[in-house]
Scaffold this motif. Structure first.
Motif, PDB file in Angstrom:
ATOM      1  N   GLY A  22     -10.379  45.956 -17.540  1.00 35.99           N
ATOM      2  CA  GLY A  22     -11.612  45.723 -18.378  1.00 35.99           C
ATOM      3  C   GLY A  22     -11.353  44.673 -19.362  1.00 35.99           C
ATOM      4  N   ILE A  23     -10.123  44.118 -19.577  1.00 35.84           N
ATOM      5  CA  ILE A  23      -9.810  43.199 -20.495  1.00 35.84           C
ATOM      6  C   ILE A  23      -9.695  41.638 -20.130  1.00 35.84           C
ATOM      7  CG2 ILE A  23      -7.802  42.503 -22.265  1.00 35.84           C
ATOM      8  CD1 ILE A  23      -9.492  44.783 -23.380  1.00 35.84           C
ATOM      9  N   SER A  24     -10.039  40.659 -20.938  1.00 37.77           N
ATOM     10  CA  SER A  24      -9.807  39.243 -20.375  1.00 37.77           C
ATOM     11  C   SER A  24      -8.728  38.685 -21.292  1.00 37.77           C
ATOM     12  CB  SER A  24     -11.193  38.684 -20.472  1.00 37.77           C
ATOM     13  OG  SER A  24     -11.858  38.614 -21.799  1.00 37.77           O
ATOM     14  N   VAL A  25      -7.834  37.865 -20.566  1.00 37.84           N
ATOM     15  CA  VAL A  25      -6.663  37.335 -21.103  1.00 37.84           C
ATOM     16  C   VAL A  25      -6.637  35.824 -21.093  1.00 37.84           C
ATOM     17  CG1 VAL A  25      -4.152  37.424 -21.685  1.00 37.84           C
ATOM     18  CG2 VAL A  25      -5.405  39.750 -21.450  1.00 37.84           C
ATOM     19  N   GLY A  26      -6.608  35.057 -22.268  1.00 37.93           N
ATOM     20  CA  GLY A  26      -6.460  33.685 -21.901  1.00 37.93           C
ATOM     21  C   GLY A  26      -4.992  33.336 -22.165  1.00 37.93           C
ATOM     22  N   LEU A  27      -4.402  32.630 -21.108  1.00 43.10           N
ATOM     23  CA  LEU A  27      -3.005  31.954 -21.285  1.00 43.10           C
ATOM     24  C   LEU A  27      -3.389  30.654 -21.861  1.00 43.10           C
ATOM     25  CD1 LEU A  27      -1.393  33.296 -17.979  1.00 43.10           C
ATOM     26  CD2 LEU A  27      -1.150  34.394 -20.369  1.00 43.10           C
ATOM     27  N   ILE A  28      -2.754  30.613 -22.955  1.00 39.68           N
ATOM     28  CA  ILE A  28      -2.384  29.202 -23.634  1.00 39.68           C
ATOM     29  C   ILE A  28      -1.034  28.642 -23.850  1.00 39.68           C
ATOM     30  CG2 ILE A  28      -4.870  29.180 -24.370  1.00 39.68           C
ATOM     31  CD1 ILE A  28      -3.970  29.444 -27.159  1.00 39.68           C
ATOM     32  N   GLY A  29      -1.004  27.289 -23.790  1.00 34.82           N
ATOM     33  CA  GLY A  29       0.272  26.791 -24.131  1.00 34.82           C
ATOM     34  C   GLY A  29       0.081  25.324 -23.515  1.00 34.82           C
ATOM     35  N   ALA A  30       1.267  24.711 -23.934  1.00 32.21           N
ATOM     36  CA  ALA A  30       1.396  23.207 -23.658  1.00 32.21           C
ATOM     37  C   ALA A  30       1.572  23.218 -22.007  1.00 32.21           C
ATOM     38  CB  ALA A  30       2.348  22.351 -24.396  1.00 32.21           C
ATOM     39  N   ILE A 175     -16.870  41.596 -16.608  1.00 30.86           N
ATOM     40  CA  ILE A 175     -15.593  42.089 -17.522  1.00 30.86           C
ATOM     41  C   ILE A 175     -16.515  43.304 -18.171  1.00 30.86           C
ATOM     42  CG2 ILE A 175     -14.325  41.771 -19.777  1.00 30.86           C
ATOM     43  CD1 ILE A 175     -14.388  38.657 -18.929  1.00 30.86           C
ATOM     44  N   GLN A 176     -17.725  43.314 -18.562  1.00 28.78           N
ATOM     45  CA  GLN A 176     -18.501  44.310 -19.056  1.00 28.78           C
ATOM     46  C   GLN A 176     -18.310  45.626 -18.010  1.00 28.78           C
ATOM     47  OE1 GLN A 176     -22.106  43.496 -20.355  1.00 28.78           O
ATOM     48  NE2 GLN A 176     -21.452  43.378 -22.622  1.00 28.78           N
ATOM     49  N   ASP A 177     -18.472  44.878 -16.727  1.00 30.37           N
ATOM     50  CA  ASP A 177     -18.553  46.032 -15.506  1.00 30.37           C
ATOM     51  C   ASP A 177     -17.183  46.812 -15.392  1.00 30.37           C
ATOM     52  OD1 ASP A 177     -21.091  45.638 -15.402  1.00 30.37           O
ATOM     53  OD2 ASP A 177     -21.115  44.330 -13.485  1.00 30.37           O
ATOM     54  N   GLY A 178     -15.993  46.142 -16.006  1.00 32.68           N
ATOM     55  CA  GLY A 178     -14.785  46.597 -15.765  1.00 32.68           C
ATOM     56  C   GLY A 178     -13.806  45.909 -15.333  1.00 32.68           C
ATOM     57  N   MET A 179     -14.103  44.420 -15.073  1.00 32.42           N
ATOM     58  CA  MET A 179     -13.114  43.532 -14.219  1.00 32.42           C
ATOM     59  C   MET A 179     -12.130  42.965 -15.328  1.00 32.42           C
ATOM     60  SD  MET A 179     -14.041  40.251 -12.078  1.00 32.42           S
ATOM     61  CE  MET A 179     -14.402  39.185 -13.176  1.00 32.42           C
ATOM     62  N   THR A 180     -10.955  42.845 -14.808  1.00 27.52           N
ATOM     63  CA  THR A 180      -9.902  42.433 -15.770  1.00 27.52           C
ATOM     64  C   THR A 180      -9.702  40.958 -15.598  1.00 27.52           C
ATOM     65  OG1 THR A 180      -8.753  44.416 -15.591  1.00 27.52           O
ATOM     66  CG2 THR A 180      -7.631  42.545 -16.580  1.00 27.52           C
ATOM     67  N   VAL A 181      -9.635  39.988 -16.447  1.00 27.28           N
ATOM     68  CA  VAL A 181      -9.403  38.788 -16.325  1.00 27.28           C
ATOM     69  C   VAL A 181      -8.186  38.121 -16.973  1.00 27.28           C
ATOM     70  CG1 VAL A 181     -10.595  36.238 -16.329  1.00 27.28           C
ATOM     71  CG2 VAL A 181     -11.893  38.271 -15.857  1.00 27.28           C
ATOM     72  N   VAL A 182      -7.429  37.450 -16.040  1.00 30.95           N
ATOM     73  CA  VAL A 182      -6.658  36.503 -16.855  1.00 30.95           C
ATOM     74  C   VAL A 182      -6.698  35.167 -16.389  1.00 30.95           C
ATOM     75  CG1 VAL A 182      -3.896  36.350 -17.146  1.00 30.95           C
ATOM     76  CG2 VAL A 182      -4.833  38.520 -16.584  1.00 30.95           C
ATOM     77  N   MET A 183      -6.775  34.383 -17.324  1.00 27.49           N
ATOM     78  CA  MET A 183      -7.413  32.859 -16.956  1.00 27.49           C
ATOM     79  C   MET A 183      -6.161  31.892 -17.813  1.00 27.49           C
ATOM     80  SD  MET A 183     -10.847  32.179 -18.614  1.00 27.49           S
ATOM     81  CE  MET A 183     -10.858  30.484 -18.708  1.00 27.49           C
ATOM     82  N   THR A 184      -5.987  30.635 -17.216  1.00 28.82           N
ATOM     83  CA  THR A 184      -5.447  29.584 -18.166  1.00 28.82           C
ATOM     84  C   THR A 184      -6.340  28.454 -18.231  1.00 28.82           C
ATOM     85  OG1 THR A 184      -4.400  28.534 -16.186  1.00 28.82           O
ATOM     86  CG2 THR A 184      -3.308  30.100 -16.667  1.00 28.82           C
ATOM     87  N   SER A 185      -6.350  27.965 -19.267  1.00 25.67           N
ATOM     88  CA  SER A 185      -7.060  26.692 -19.303  1.00 25.67           C
ATOM     89  C   SER A 185      -6.682  25.882 -20.362  1.00 25.67           C
ATOM     90  CB  SER A 185      -8.530  27.181 -19.567  1.00 25.67           C
ATOM     91  OG  SER A 185      -9.419  25.897 -19.821  1.00 25.67           O
ATOM     92  N   HIS A 186      -6.857  24.683 -20.235  1.00 23.75           N
ATOM     93  CA  HIS A 186      -6.549  23.640 -21.427  1.00 23.75           C
ATOM     94  C   HIS A 186      -7.674  23.552 -22.226  1.00 23.75           C
ATOM     95  CE1 HIS A 186      -2.966  22.651 -19.294  1.00 23.75           C
ATOM     96  NE2 HIS A 186      -2.442  22.571 -20.308  1.00 23.75           N
ATOM     97  N   GLU A 187      -8.994  24.019 -21.523  1.00 30.61           N
ATOM     98  CA  GLU A 187     -10.257  24.001 -22.497  1.00 30.61           C
ATOM     99  C   GLU A 187     -10.255  25.308 -23.247  1.00 30.61           C
ATOM    100  OE1 GLU A 187     -13.911  22.361 -20.856  1.00 30.61           O
ATOM    101  OE2 GLU A 187     -12.849  21.841 -19.121  1.00 30.61           O
ATOM    102  N   LEU A 188      -9.758  25.158 -24.278  1.00 34.07           N
ATOM    103  CA  LEU A 188      -9.369  26.339 -25.413  1.00 34.07           C
ATOM    104  C   LEU A 188     -10.593  26.907 -25.858  1.00 34.07           C
ATOM    105  CD1 LEU A 188      -6.484  24.680 -27.063  1.00 34.07           C
ATOM    106  CD2 LEU A 188      -6.386  26.312 -25.250  1.00 34.07           C
ATOM    107  N   GLN A 189     -11.885  26.109 -26.097  1.00 39.52           N
ATOM    108  CA  GLN A 189     -13.067  26.549 -26.298  1.00 39.52           C
ATOM    109  C   GLN A 189     -13.497  27.536 -25.426  1.00 39.52           C
ATOM    110  OE1 GLN A 189     -15.795  23.457 -27.113  1.00 39.52           O
ATOM    111  NE2 GLN A 189     -16.849  24.652 -28.708  1.00 39.52           N
ATOM    112  N   GLU A 190     -13.500  27.222 -24.066  1.00 36.35           N
ATOM    113  CA  GLU A 190     -13.768  28.135 -23.004  1.00 36.35           C
ATOM    114  C   GLU A 190     -13.008  29.409 -23.231  1.00 36.35           C
ATOM    115  OE1 GLU A 190     -16.640  28.295 -21.034  1.00 36.35           O
ATOM    116  OE2 GLU A 190     -16.918  26.275 -21.921  1.00 36.35           O
TER     117      GLU A 190
END
Lengths: 303, 266
Positions: A22-30, A175-190
């Motif tokens: 149920g946690i969403s994680v954003g992977l960021i980096g160059a 995510i509220q329903d319990g889904m876990t998200v791991v995402m990468t994006s260069h759009e850091l605002q998103e």
């Protein structure tokens, strides 16, 4: 849900992370920091050179197909569709693959197709779709079977602002329903809007994993305050302000929010003068990346 | 069990229906098969000349061999590029993440095609050939039944040869040459181009150690009643043996190939 223990693979080195359900994680980096490698390790498309990966408590390489029902993966260079078939045909195939009953499929498909506005293109061959249309269809495809774990590699690429908003809303709902998200994006605002936690990778090294606020405090602590003065210039000598500039009536202050708060500065200023307007600009994830890049260049020069 | 098989049956149904969508392609396929049979019939008609038989093989037997083996060749349309295409465009990664067996999907999609071709390609081509160039009837009801069983096994051998070969696409960028060589071997050594009765004696041991004669020639021999019950059993066991050996070798390479993907990243 997803555990990596001292994992090394290609550029990634000694990554240890626990991502609960149920946690969403954003992977960021160059670029080239190891974000896509991380996602491929999580879904079992890569095996670690060292360390262990557990997805749903299992080794994902050995249980890839088994976990396939619970995962949704959108990866760069791994097309989800057959180009020679229609969009709907491809979705029908996913229905078969995930053994979705007709009513459940229609309910989910219709809702997602409407949200992402792909209904008009469902009879078209996938190869004839524009990049943006294709990306929207791909997002429907990975969300269709309501996965418990969603791995997204640059999901916002090619999306217009409306589609980005739709994606954000759907992800937040899931995510509220319990889904876990791991995402990468260069759009850091998103990333900032969608993800509860941030993981920063720098040349394969895990620089940070945790909440965004703490990350900003650690890597981008410099806030900027602009004050439109209506009185005299205040004396700022006693304040731990990093830098201040005066341009006309506007006083611009840069300060480390770990050392002094905006309230303390304001209180100090208001004791001496009056202020017409106040603007405070907090740093964002982009600044974290910029600071890391500057640090990297500085370290390169030193060595 | 039914739930487990459901997606695979759906794959077969889907490829059956997809096949029916390309009518022009389908009719051209039948025409191609008929032309092939007719050309071979003309060549052998000329070679036979006024003779009724050569080494105990009559022209009718040769014609029957062509009609059945070329018909079966059209029926068993195995897609040799199923895996190479997916490795080439990167969708193998997506396929590996799906909760279905890749091999199962590969087989059932092909079975759907084959079933379509049985009714709408093989049977019309055989009927037209029987009415024009003529074919011998099966040696008996038992022979015909065993022909069907053996043809099924022949399909299994051909599919397994293709399956094994496709696995090399994990290591090779261009599969065209390898697939072409395989097709030449099948054309020459399976009896579909030259009936194996006419192969020189020194070829017999070569044919025995290769799987190709099991594809078309064994069913044809059974159909014509050239084999005793014991020989039929032996030949069918050889076919099953080839399926097992080729499939296991293919699976070995499949595991190695997957390992290469997860270690090297494709």
């Amino acid at each position: 849900m997803l555990d990596l223990e001292l994992v090394s693979k290609f550029i990634l080195s000694n990554i240890t992370v626990h991502i609960p359900k149920g946690i969403s994680v954003g992977l960021i980096g160059a670029s080239g920091a190891g974000k896509t490698t991380f996602l491929k390790l999580a879904c079992g498309l890569l095996s670690p050179e060292r360390g262990n990966v557990y997805t749903f408590g299992k080794n994902p390489v050995e249980n890839r197909s088994l976990l396939g029902k619970k995962m949704g993966c959108l990866l760069e260079k791994a097309p989800l569709f057959h180009g020679e078939r229609s969009v709907l045909d491809n979705f029908r195939e996913l229905q078969m693959v995930h053994r979705m009953p007709e009513t459940e499929f229609l309910k989910e498909y219709r809702r997602l197709a409407e949200c992402f506005d792909i209904g008009k293109q469902e009879r078209e061959l996938v190869k004839n779709l524009s990049f943006g249309q294709r990306r929207r269809a791909e997002l429907v495809a990975v969300l269709l079977h309501r996965p418990e774990l969603l791995l997204l590699d640059e999901p916002t690429t090619g999306l217009d602002e409306t589609a980005k908003t739709v994606l954000r809303e759907i992800l937040q709902e899931r995510i509220q329903d319990g889904m876990t998200v791991v995402m990468t994006s260069h759009e850091l605002q998103e990333v900032s809007r969608i993800c509860q936690r941030i993981m920063v990778l720098k040349q394969g090294t895990q620089m940070y994993y945790g909440e965004e606020a703490a990350l900003l405090r650690q890597y981008a602590p410099m806030d900027c305050m602009r004050l439109k003065l209506s009185g005299r210039l205040p004396d700022l000598e006693d304040l731990p302000v990093k830098q201040y500039t005066l341009s006309g009536e506007e006083l611009k202050l840069r300060y480390n929010s770990n050392h002094v708060t905006a309230a303390e500065i304001l209180e100090h200023v208001l004791r001496q003068t009056s202020v017409q307007e106040i603007t405070i600009k907090k740093p964002d994830l982009a600044e974290v990346i910029r600071n890391l890049e500057l640090q990297e260049k500085w370290e390169d020069r030193q060595s | 069990m039914k739930r487990m098989l459901a997606p695979y049956l759906a794959f077969a149904k889907k490829s059956f229906l997809n096949k029916s969508a390309y009518r022009f392609d389908h009719f051209m396929g039948i025409l191609n098969t008929l032309l092939k049979i007719f050309i071979f019939w003309c060549i052998y008609r000329t070679l036979y000349g006024a003779r009724t038989e050569v080494d105990g093989i009559t022209m009718a037997m040769v014609t029957t061999n062509f009609v059945l083996s070329i018909g079966l060749d059209a029926l068993f349309s195995v897609n040799d590029y199923y895996l190479p295409d997916r490795i080439g465009n990167g969708s193998i990664a997506t396929e590996l993440l799906l909760p279905v067996s890749f091999q199962g999907r590969m087989l059932f999609e092909n079975l759907g095609n084959t079933l379509f071709k049985l009714f709408f390609h093989f049977l019309p081509a055989v009927v037209v050939s029987a009415l024009t160039v003529g074919i011998l009837p099966p040696a008996g009801a038992g022979s015909f039944m065993m022909f069907v069983v053996s043809a099924l096994f022949g399909y299994g051998v051909l599919w397994s040869v293709s399956y094994l070969l496709q696995m090399f696409s994990f290591w090779l960028i261009n599969m065209w040459s390898l697939i072409t060589i395989k097709n030449v071997f099948i054309n020459v050594l399976s009896g579909s181009m030259i009936p194996l009765w006419f192969m020189p004696d020194w070829m017999a041991p070569v044919l025995k150690v290769l799987p190709f004669s099991s594809i078309y020639f064994t069913p044809v021999q059974i159909y014509l009643g050239q084999l005793t019950s014991q020989e039929i059993l032996g030949k069918c066991l050889i076919q099953l043996g080839w399926i097992a050996v080729l499939y296991l070798c293919g699976n070995f390479l499949w595991e190695k190939g997957k390992k290469k993907l997860v270690v090297q990243g494709g």
